[in-house]
Design a protein around this motif. Structure first.
Motif, PDB file in Angstrom:
ATOM      1  N   VAL A  38     -24.930  58.422  58.651  1.00 17.66           N
ATOM      2  CA  VAL A  38     -23.802  57.194  58.807  1.00 17.66           C
ATOM      3  C   VAL A  38     -24.034  56.191  57.925  1.00 17.66           C
ATOM      4  O   VAL A  38     -23.154  55.430  57.305  1.00 17.66           O
ATOM      5  CB  VAL A  38     -24.243  56.735  60.302  1.00 17.66           C
ATOM      6  CG1 VAL A  38     -23.527  55.287  60.606  1.00 17.66           C
ATOM      7  CG2 VAL A  38     -23.863  57.766  61.374  1.00 17.66           C
ATOM      8  N   GLY A  39     -25.318  56.075  57.147  1.00 22.03           N
ATOM      9  CA  GLY A  39     -25.547  55.019  56.413  1.00 22.03           C
ATOM     10  C   GLY A  39     -24.748  55.666  54.972  1.00 22.03           C
ATOM     11  O   GLY A  39     -23.987  54.588  54.172  1.00 22.03           O
ATOM     12  N   CYS A  40     -24.754  56.762  54.581  1.00 20.61           N
ATOM     13  CA  CYS A  40     -24.106  57.187  53.770  1.00 20.61           C
ATOM     14  C   CYS A  40     -22.744  56.981  53.534  1.00 20.61           C
ATOM     15  O   CYS A  40     -21.746  56.833  52.740  1.00 20.61           O
ATOM     16  CB  CYS A  40     -24.346  58.575  53.327  1.00 20.61           C
ATOM     17  SG  CYS A  40     -25.984  58.965  52.615  1.00 20.61           S
ATOM     18  N   MET A  41     -21.876  57.284  54.928  1.00 19.50           N
ATOM     19  CA  MET A  41     -20.408  57.246  55.152  1.00 19.50           C
ATOM     20  C   MET A  41     -20.261  55.402  54.914  1.00 19.50           C
ATOM     21  O   MET A  41     -19.255  55.442  54.309  1.00 19.50           O
ATOM     22  CB  MET A  41     -20.171  57.437  56.573  1.00 19.50           C
ATOM     23  CG  MET A  41     -20.172  58.570  57.015  1.00 19.50           C
ATOM     24  SD  MET A  41     -19.763  59.102  58.695  1.00 19.50           S
ATOM     25  CE  MET A  41     -20.166  60.895  59.072  1.00 19.50           C
ATOM     26  N   THR A  42     -21.077  54.737  55.270  1.00 17.21           N
ATOM     27  CA  THR A  42     -21.020  53.313  55.303  1.00 17.21           C
ATOM     28  C   THR A  42     -20.753  52.820  53.808  1.00 17.21           C
ATOM     29  O   THR A  42     -19.814  52.010  53.300  1.00 17.21           O
ATOM     30  CB  THR A  42     -21.665  52.255  55.899  1.00 17.21           C
ATOM     31  OG1 THR A  42     -21.747  52.949  57.423  1.00 17.21           O
ATOM     32  CG2 THR A  42     -21.531  50.953  55.964  1.00 17.21           C
ATOM     33  N   ALA A  43     -21.654  53.391  53.062  1.00 19.14           N
ATOM     34  CA  ALA A  43     -21.770  52.932  51.580  1.00 19.14           C
ATOM     35  C   ALA A  43     -20.542  53.715  50.916  1.00 19.14           C
ATOM     36  O   ALA A  43     -19.958  53.059  50.218  1.00 19.14           O
ATOM     37  CB  ALA A  43     -23.112  53.531  50.939  1.00 19.14           C
ATOM     38  N   ALA A  45     -17.786  54.377  51.964  1.00 17.31           N
ATOM     39  CA  ALA A  45     -16.429  53.787  52.495  1.00 17.31           C
ATOM     40  C   ALA A  45     -16.083  52.537  51.556  1.00 17.31           C
ATOM     41  O   ALA A  45     -14.915  52.246  51.559  1.00 17.31           O
ATOM     42  CB  ALA A  45     -16.228  53.565  53.907  1.00 17.31           C
ATOM     43  N   GLN A  46     -17.109  52.256  51.012  1.00 20.58           N
ATOM     44  CA  GLN A  46     -16.805  51.032  50.033  1.00 20.58           C
ATOM     45  C   GLN A  46     -16.330  51.240  48.774  1.00 20.58           C
ATOM     46  O   GLN A  46     -16.063  50.105  48.038  1.00 20.58           O
ATOM     47  CB  GLN A  46     -17.989  50.096  50.015  1.00 20.58           C
ATOM     48  CG  GLN A  46     -18.521  49.735  51.530  1.00 20.58           C
ATOM     49  CD  GLN A  46     -17.377  49.051  52.336  1.00 20.58           C
ATOM     50  OE1 GLN A  46     -16.811  48.147  52.160  1.00 20.58           O
ATOM     51  NE2 GLN A  46     -17.406  49.576  53.634  1.00 20.58           N
ATOM     52  N   VAL A  69     -14.372  56.735  59.137  1.00 20.90           N
ATOM     53  CA  VAL A  69     -15.083  55.559  58.708  1.00 20.90           C
ATOM     54  C   VAL A  69     -13.916  54.843  57.846  1.00 20.90           C
ATOM     55  O   VAL A  69     -13.248  55.036  56.937  1.00 20.90           O
ATOM     56  CB  VAL A  69     -16.280  55.899  57.665  1.00 20.90           C
ATOM     57  CG1 VAL A  69     -15.746  56.806  56.675  1.00 20.90           C
ATOM     58  CG2 VAL A  69     -17.054  54.733  57.591  1.00 20.90           C
ATOM     59  N   GLY A  70     -14.093  53.293  58.248  1.00 20.39           N
ATOM     60  CA  GLY A  70     -13.250  52.386  57.323  1.00 20.39           C
ATOM     61  C   GLY A  70     -11.875  52.422  58.034  1.00 20.39           C
ATOM     62  O   GLY A  70     -11.315  51.716  57.071  1.00 20.39           O
ATOM     63  N   HIS A  72      -9.831  51.330  61.359  1.00 15.95           N
ATOM     64  CA  HIS A  72     -10.133  50.933  62.948  1.00 15.95           C
ATOM     65  C   HIS A  72      -9.130  51.739  63.857  1.00 15.95           C
ATOM     66  O   HIS A  72      -9.271  51.794  65.129  1.00 15.95           O
ATOM     67  CB  HIS A  72      -9.643  49.472  62.906  1.00 15.95           C
ATOM     68  CG  HIS A  72     -10.608  48.618  62.167  1.00 15.95           C
ATOM     69  ND1 HIS A  72     -11.897  48.605  62.444  1.00 15.95           N
ATOM     70  CD2 HIS A  72     -10.512  47.864  61.120  1.00 15.95           C
ATOM     71  CE1 HIS A  72     -12.415  47.753  61.747  1.00 15.95           C
ATOM     72  NE2 HIS A  72     -11.508  47.281  60.893  1.00 15.95           N
ATOM     73  N   ASN A  84     -14.795  61.751  56.660  1.00 22.38           N
ATOM     74  CA  ASN A  84     -16.026  61.231  56.977  1.00 22.38           C
ATOM     75  C   ASN A  84     -16.988  62.124  56.056  1.00 22.38           C
ATOM     76  O   ASN A  84     -18.022  61.428  55.733  1.00 22.38           O
ATOM     77  CB  ASN A  84     -16.243  61.487  58.498  1.00 22.38           C
ATOM     78  CG  ASN A  84     -15.531  60.229  59.196  1.00 22.38           C
ATOM     79  OD1 ASN A  84     -15.011  59.449  58.815  1.00 22.38           O
ATOM     80  ND2 ASN A  84     -15.595  60.532  60.598  1.00 22.38           N
TER      81      ASN A  84
END
Length: 111
Positions: A38-43, A45-46, A69-70, A72, A84
């Motif tokens: 989940v952390g890797c997805m969040t990073a 996605a940016q 991810v990213g 809504h 993802n």
């Protein structure tokens, strides 16, 4: 070898598996893998290439049933799993285990 019997055996085993059947240390590692992915997805996605991944993901289509991810809005299941997993692997920070491959992104994205 009858692969259909093998596949049926695996399916039956995992269909009957409960959380209580899984050793506590394995559950703990699973939680860490989930958090890492989940952390890797969040990073990921940016990062700029994430938009290209989302564009390719549109090819999968599907009714809005899954989170991407990213984004809504709910997306098709295949699209969300693809995006993802690719975004989680984008920065190459995801787990590699001793064999040097990234099993976690596919497993977490599929789940």
């Amino acid at each position: 070898m009858d692969t259909s019997a093998l596949t049926s055996g695996f399916a039956a085993y995992f269909a009957a598996l409960t959380l209580g059947d899984i050793p506590a240390d394995v559950q703990g590692l699973g939680r860490l893998l989930l958090l890492d992915t989940v952390g890797c997805m969040t990073a990921g996605a940016q990062a700029a290439p994430a938009q290209q991944i989302r564009t390719v993901g549109r090819l999968f289509g599907g009714a809005g049933q899954a989170s991407e991810v990213g984004n809504h809005e709910l997306q098709g299941v295949a699209r969300a799993a693809y995006v993802n997993a690719r975004v989680a692997n984008l920065l190459d920070f995801d787990e590699t285990y001793p064999v040097g491959v990234h099993f976690g992104v596919g497993a977490v994205a599929a789940a």
